[in-house]
Design an enzyme around this catalytic site. Structure first.
Site, PDB file in Angstrom:
ATOM      1  N   ARG A   1       3.353  23.059   5.786  1.00 53.08           N
ATOM      2  CA  ARG A   1       4.494  23.442   6.623  1.00 53.08           C
ATOM      3  C   ARG A   1       5.213  24.671   6.058  1.00 53.08           C
ATOM      4  O   ARG A   1       5.760  25.460   6.831  1.00 53.08           O
ATOM      5  CB  ARG A   1       5.461  22.269   6.767  1.00 53.08           C
ATOM      6  CG  ARG A   1       5.031  21.299   7.849  1.00 53.08           C
ATOM      7  CD  ARG A   1       6.030  20.189   8.053  1.00 53.08           C
ATOM      8  NE  ARG A   1       5.737  19.439   9.263  1.00 53.08           N
ATOM      9  CZ  ARG A   1       6.081  18.181   9.461  1.00 53.08           C
ATOM     10  NH1 ARG A   1       6.728  17.503   8.533  1.00 53.08           N
ATOM     11  NH2 ARG A   1       5.787  17.574  10.602  1.00 53.08           N
TER      12      ARG A   1
ATOM     13  N   LYS B   1       6.113   5.879  11.548  1.00 55.65           N
ATOM     14  CA  LYS B   1       7.321   6.024  12.384  1.00 55.65           C
ATOM     15  C   LYS B   1       7.113   5.198  13.656  1.00 55.65           C
ATOM     16  O   LYS B   1       7.021   5.716  14.770  1.00 55.65           O
ATOM     17  CB  LYS B   1       7.583   7.496  12.704  1.00 55.65           C
ATOM     18  CG  LYS B   1       8.001   8.296  11.454  1.00 55.65           C
ATOM     19  CD  LYS B   1       8.279   9.743  11.766  1.00 55.65           C
ATOM     20  CE  LYS B   1       8.685  10.495  10.505  1.00 55.65           C
ATOM     21  NZ  LYS B   1       8.770  11.947  10.708  1.00 55.65           N
TER      22      LYS B   1
ATOM     23  N   GLY C   1       3.180  15.979  10.119  1.00 57.10           N
ATOM     24  CA  GLY C   1       3.257  16.408   8.723  1.00 57.10           C
ATOM     25  C   GLY C   1       2.252  15.663   7.860  1.00 57.10           C
ATOM     26  O   GLY C   1       1.502  16.283   7.096  1.00 57.10           O
TER      27      GLY C   1
ATOM     28  N   GLY D   1       5.630  13.881  16.015  1.00 61.62           N
ATOM     29  CA  GLY D   1       6.492  13.373  17.082  1.00 61.62           C
ATOM     30  C   GLY D   1       6.710  14.428  18.159  1.00 61.62           C
ATOM     31  O   GLY D   1       6.712  14.112  19.360  1.00 61.62           O
TER      32      GLY D   1
HETATM   33  N1  ADP Z   1      -0.388   0.277   7.668  1.00 62.42           N
HETATM   34  C1  ADP Z   1       0.576   1.079   7.204  1.00 62.42           C
HETATM   35  N2  ADP Z   1       1.686   0.574   6.641  1.00 62.42           N
HETATM   36  C2  ADP Z   1       2.647   1.382   6.163  1.00 62.42           C
HETATM   37  N3  ADP Z   1       2.603   2.730   6.208  1.00 62.42           N
HETATM   38  C3  ADP Z   1       1.516   3.293   6.768  1.00 62.42           C
HETATM   39  C4  ADP Z   1       0.459   2.511   7.300  1.00 62.42           C
HETATM   40  N4  ADP Z   1      -0.483   3.343   7.775  1.00 62.42           N
HETATM   41  C5  ADP Z   1      -0.035   4.599   7.551  1.00 62.42           C
HETATM   42  N5  ADP Z   1       1.160   4.584   6.934  1.00 62.42           N
HETATM   43  C6  ADP Z   1       1.970   5.748   6.468  1.00 62.42           C
HETATM   44  O1  ADP Z   1       2.373   6.522   7.555  1.00 62.42           O
HETATM   45  C7  ADP Z   1       2.858   7.739   7.027  1.00 62.42           C
HETATM   46  C8  ADP Z   1       2.826   8.839   8.058  1.00 62.42           C
HETATM   47  O2  ADP Z   1       3.472   8.409   9.247  1.00 62.42           O
HETATM   48  P1  ADP Z   1       4.075   9.409  10.312  1.00 62.42           P
HETATM   49  O3  ADP Z   1       5.244  10.131   9.731  1.00 62.42           O
HETATM   50  O4  ADP Z   1       4.306   8.574  11.520  1.00 62.42           O
HETATM   51  O5  ADP Z   1       2.886  10.447  10.564  1.00 62.42           O
HETATM   52  P2  ADP Z   1       2.926  12.026  10.791  1.00 62.42           P
HETATM   53  O6  ADP Z   1       3.792  12.634   9.709  1.00 62.42           O
HETATM   54  O7  ADP Z   1       1.522  12.490  10.731  1.00 62.42           O
HETATM   55  O8  ADP Z   1       3.554  12.209  12.157  1.00 62.42           O
HETATM   56  C9  ADP Z   1       1.989   8.015   5.817  1.00 62.42           C
HETATM   57  O9  ADP Z   1       2.832   8.341   4.737  1.00 62.42           O
HETATM   58  C10 ADP Z   1       1.204   6.714   5.599  1.00 62.42           C
HETATM   59  O10 ADP Z   1       1.224   6.285   4.251  1.00 62.42           O
HETATM   60  O1  X15 Z   2       7.966  15.149   9.825  1.00 63.58           O
HETATM   61  C1  X15 Z   2       8.354  15.364  10.972  1.00 63.58           C
HETATM   62  O2  X15 Z   2       7.810  14.776  12.072  1.00 63.58           O
HETATM   63  P1  X15 Z   2       6.353  14.067  12.154  1.00 63.58           P
HETATM   64  O3  X15 Z   2       6.232  13.023  11.056  1.00 63.58           O
HETATM   65  O4  X15 Z   2       6.369  13.430  13.525  1.00 63.58           O
HETATM   66  O5  X15 Z   2       5.324  15.143  12.051  1.00 63.58           O
HETATM   67  C2  X15 Z   2       9.447  16.337  11.292  1.00 63.58           C
HETATM   68  O6  X15 Z   2       9.869  17.044  10.139  1.00 63.58           O
HETATM   69  C3  X15 Z   2      10.614  15.623  11.949  1.00 63.58           C
HETATM   70  O7  X15 Z   2      11.181  14.694  11.054  1.00 63.58           O
HETATM   71  P2  X15 Z   2      11.970  13.414  11.627  1.00 63.58           P
HETATM   72  O8  X15 Z   2      10.952  12.532  12.317  1.00 63.58           O
HETATM   73  O9  X15 Z   2      12.589  12.756  10.409  1.00 63.58           O
HETATM   74  O10 X15 Z   2      13.011  13.940  12.599  1.00 63.58           O
END
Ligand code: ADP
Ligand code: X15
Length: 402
Positions: free
Chosen positions: A39, A207, A357, A381
């Site tokens: 990023r 998330k 991310g 997201g």
């Molecule tokens: N079964 C699980 N239980 C808890 N955490 C998890 C699980 N599977 C994946 N994760 C965690 O989810 C995190 C990423 O989630 P998220 O922020 O939603 O994805 P992104 O950043 O790609 O949008 C990672 O740090 C990973 O360790």
């Molecule tokens: O990591 C982010 O989003 P992402 O995990 O959905 O890729 C962005 O920096 C937004 O962060 P936020 O979901 O805490 O608002």
């Protein structure tokens, strides 16, 4: 999109002007070490172009989800250092967001220099639901730029957030879309028009409450929705299985049950799971059937049978969007599912977009061939909400709406 862009701002001339840039510098950290600087790299071109054109560049960004007050572990210090290394010139980090220290650092900026404000989420007004509070922070941010100030919105990963430094500030300062936001929207628009089918979406991550709502909106648009990561357990619970200590969104179980019944042909959930007795790399682990998660244990990855099934679905796809790791890939015992799915996407030959991310970080950290993905987006997201057809407040405000 009828918005003013970075190119318009550069054409106006920025030499000597203070330009506030909102970037998404929310990088994964291990202590104070950045484990993936994707990023920061993605934010560079816009910052560099402004600096090269003689602007005094003031970057605003967040890290993690602090609760509106300063916390050392959420300081942008490591990010300021990395940004400076990549730019080849030091980036001063202000000790606060819009306080005395920020004002002093900004006042001191030479033409072509770059400063970073401390984590904007240290100020509770950034994420406030009260519009007036957010507007107050937006005015303080705008005041930093003074006469001739401008705002460039370049944090694609955060444009789905109606937050002061993303949305409200664009109503106070002359606002421009940055190159990263424009490029991301351009690629994602290929997924919303008429995607080549089969169109497979792979979801995971942690998330869960943010992303569960997206599932409902995406289902009519996709051919298959593969659900791994933390959000899978809400669906397993909806199938009547015990999920032990796994992530669970109890309020959504009923909806998940309804979706599973209505879209049985589209939704694919894990049939086996890697479980652990604690959230740690050295935890005791086991691979169990999805209906046999032991009480007190947590599911931290999809199992090998599920990985194979997901890989086969992806191999048959012509278009793939993936957001959210299939497991806790940061810990070696729980990385196989994410690696297997990511490898299958890379090998699929489909038009493939990875967003988020952590998902983007997983591609790089697990050593997958980046060039075999059509696009690696900085926003998870944000991409999902765009694909869902939802208005992105940080974009709408640039178009004069929202
Ligand atoms: N079964 C699980 N239980 C808890 N955490 C998890 C699980 N599977 C994946 N994760 C965690 O989810 C995190 C990423 O989630 P998220 O922020 O939603 O994805 P992104 O950043 O790609 O949008 C990672 O740090 C990973 O360790
Ligand atoms: O990591 C982010 O989003 P992402 O995990 O959905 O890729 C962005 O920096 C937004 O962060 P936020 O979901 O805490 O608002």
């Amino acid at each position: 999109m009828a918005v003013k862009t970075l190119e318009d701002l550069l054409a106006e001339g920025v030499s000597g002007r203070r330009v506030l840039v909102r970037s998404d510098l929310n990088v994964p950290l291990d202590g104070s070490v950045i484990t993936d600087d994707g990023r920061v790299r993605a934010a560079l071109p816009t910052i560099k172009r402004l600096a090269d054109a003689g602007a005094k560049v003031v970057v605003a960004a967040h890290l993690g989800r602090p609760k509106g007050t300063p916390e050392a572990k959420y300081s942008l210090r490591p990010v300021a250092d990395r940004l400076g290394e990549l730019l080849g010139t030091p980036v001063r980090l202000a000790g606060d967001v819009v306080g005395e220290q920020a004002r002093a650092v900004v006042a001191d900026l030479a033409d072509g220099a770059v400063a970073l404000l401390e984590n904007v989420r240290f100020d509770p007004r950034e994420t406030s639901k009260v519009a007036d509070e957010r507007a107050g922070l937006a005015r303080d941010l705008a005041a930093l730029t003074g006469e001739g100030g401008a705002f460039v919105s370049d944090g694609f990963g955060v444009v789905h957030r109606k937050q002061a430094s993303v949305y409200d500030v664009a109503r106070v300062l002359p606002a421009y879309a940055g190159g990263l936001v424009l490029a991301e929207l351009d690629v994602l628009s290929r997924l919303t028009g008429d995607p080549q089918r089969p169109y497979v979406v792979v979801l995971g991550g942690s998330k869960v409450s943010d992303k569960l709502a997206v599932i409902e909106a995406l289902l009519p648009k996709v051919d298959r929705l593969l659900i791994g990561g933390g959000m899978a357990f809400t669906f397993l619970a909806a199938q009547g299985h015990g999920v032990g200590a796994s992530l669970l969104e109890q309020d959504y179980v009923e909806t998940a049950r309804k979706l599973l019944a209505e879209h049985a042909d589209k939704i694919v959930v894990p049939t086996d799971v890697v479980v652990a007795d604690s959230f740690a790399a050295d935890a005791a682990t086991d691979t169990v059937a999805a209906e046999a998660i032991p009480a007190g244990w947590m599911g931290l990855d999809i199992g090998p049978r599920t990985t194979e099934h997901f890989a086969a679905e992806v191999a048959a796809a012509k278009t793939v969007f993936w957001n959210g790791p299939a497991g806790v890939f940061e810990m070696a015992p729980f990385a196989a599912g994410t690696k297997g799915v990511a490898q299958a996407i890379a090998d699929s030959g489909a038009f493939s977009v990875v967003g988020g991310g952590d998902s983007a970080a997983a591609v790089r950290v697990l050593g997958l061939p980046e060039e075999k993905f059509s696009h690696i987006s900085t926003g998870g997201g944000a991409s999902l909400e765009y694909l869902e057809g939802k208005e992105l407040p940080g974009v709408a405000v640039l178009e004069g709406g929202a």
